[in-house]
Design a protein around this motif. Sequence first.
Motif, mmCIF file in Angstrom:
data_model
loop_
_atom_site.group_PDB
_atom_site.id
_atom_site.type_symbol
_atom_site.label_atom_id
_atom_site.label_comp_id
_atom_site.label_asym_id
_atom_site.label_seq_id
_atom_site.Cartn_x
_atom_site.Cartn_y
_atom_site.Cartn_z
ATOM 1 N N SER A 94 42.392 32.708 38.584
ATOM 2 C CA SER A 94 42.202 31.256 38.596
ATOM 3 C C SER A 94 43.418 30.517 38.041
ATOM 4 C CB SER A 94 40.954 30.879 37.801
ATOM 5 O OG SER A 94 41.117 31.176 36.415
ATOM 6 N N GLU B 216 37.020 26.862 35.828
ATOM 7 C CA GLU B 216 35.864 27.692 36.152
ATOM 8 C C GLU B 216 35.315 28.366 34.899
ATOM 9 O OE1 GLU B 216 36.308 31.005 38.710
ATOM 10 O OE2 GLU B 216 38.086 31.784 37.720
ATOM 11 N N LEU C 72 39.155 35.803 36.276
ATOM 12 C CA LEU C 72 39.669 34.772 35.387
ATOM 13 C C LEU C 72 41.183 34.632 35.530
ATOM 14 C CD1 LEU C 72 37.642 35.452 32.096
ATOM 15 C CD2 LEU C 72 37.302 33.585 33.722
ATOM 16 N N ALA D 26 39.906 28.231 31.704
ATOM 17 C CA ALA D 26 38.781 28.969 32.277
ATOM 18 C C ALA D 26 38.053 29.683 31.147
ATOM 19 C CB ALA D 26 39.256 29.976 33.321
#
Length: 367
Positions: free
Chosen positions: A216, A194, A213, A163
């Motif tokens: 994820s 992401e 973050l 990420a």
Amino acid sequence: MRPYVLTPAVAMFLLQLAACGDPEVIRLGFVGRLEGRASEISIASLSAVRMAVDARNEAGGINGRQIRVFVRDDHGTAEGGAEAARSLISEGVEAIIGPNLSVVAGGMVPVINEAEIVAISPTVASQYFVGQDDYFYRINSSTHEVAKSYAKHCIDAGHQKVAIGFDGKNQLYSMNLIHAFDEAFTALGGTLIEFREFNSTIRGDIPRLAIELSDSNPDALILLANAVDTALLAQQIRKHDTEVALLASQWATSDSLLTLGGGAIDGITLLQAYDGFDKSERYIAFGDSYSARFQSSPRFASIAAYDGVTVLFSVIENLAEDESIKSSIDAIGRFQGLQQIVEFDDFGDSTRKITTITVQEGKFIPK
């Protein structure tokens, strides 16, 4: 009283007298962000430029002409870059060093193209500027080249899910790199799960990003931000995940990262376009002089800016009467840099060798 009449003989005498005076100075411009949390790389670039100029002036200048640097703050914006360029052009500069940020270059490049004034950027990397036949020259590797290096590093380290958190104020750089990384990482079998932006001027935005973050559940996080924001992000991320691997862009490589990051940045990996552990005599002499004068270690922006200004020295010194700086750079193409050869292609783009470093116990070390 009788009016004074400037006769041809007197006029000729005055012209000859002026010709006997000191040669006109060489005017060079510098554009960078000089205040605020994102100013560190521009200040490092300006320091290297001043050091190179002072040394050259002490040695007699260029063909007997002294060099003067005109400095403008771009405030980290496209509008600021355009205004800084216009101001320097009005001062009659022969060329410009800068800017450092891609977002600033977006506003500055149209201005220098219209005025036909060369600008050499130490650090701008956005693919947006690659392959353009213009007056803008880049020392740094492009975001596409850097992204491939990050993708390979992640795969080699066993990071299959990544990420990215990025500074939304420099999207011309960040989004280029993210899309190129996604393409390269996917081709190698990885997944960019992401990418999210933040704005450090919004209270609580960095803690918010750290939570998103971490939630994820990536194997690694890449942080695209300046040194201060990278340090703050790392501290917030470590509150939620002590195991995830952290990577940062060379934008964050500075003493501020080490000072502010503390234990949170221990083990963070950075990919660099210079070798801070170079043992060559040329680099050691530069590093010792730089550290003694500025009480800090030279980093990528210092080295690239030093290379940029020495390119201009070489070109101006050998410039033919009917030759422009642009045509001379294009004709020569290849210049000896502090650590690497600076070789511009037909579009004024250059590449740098990438090295990898990490932080251990508050110090940068090779990896």
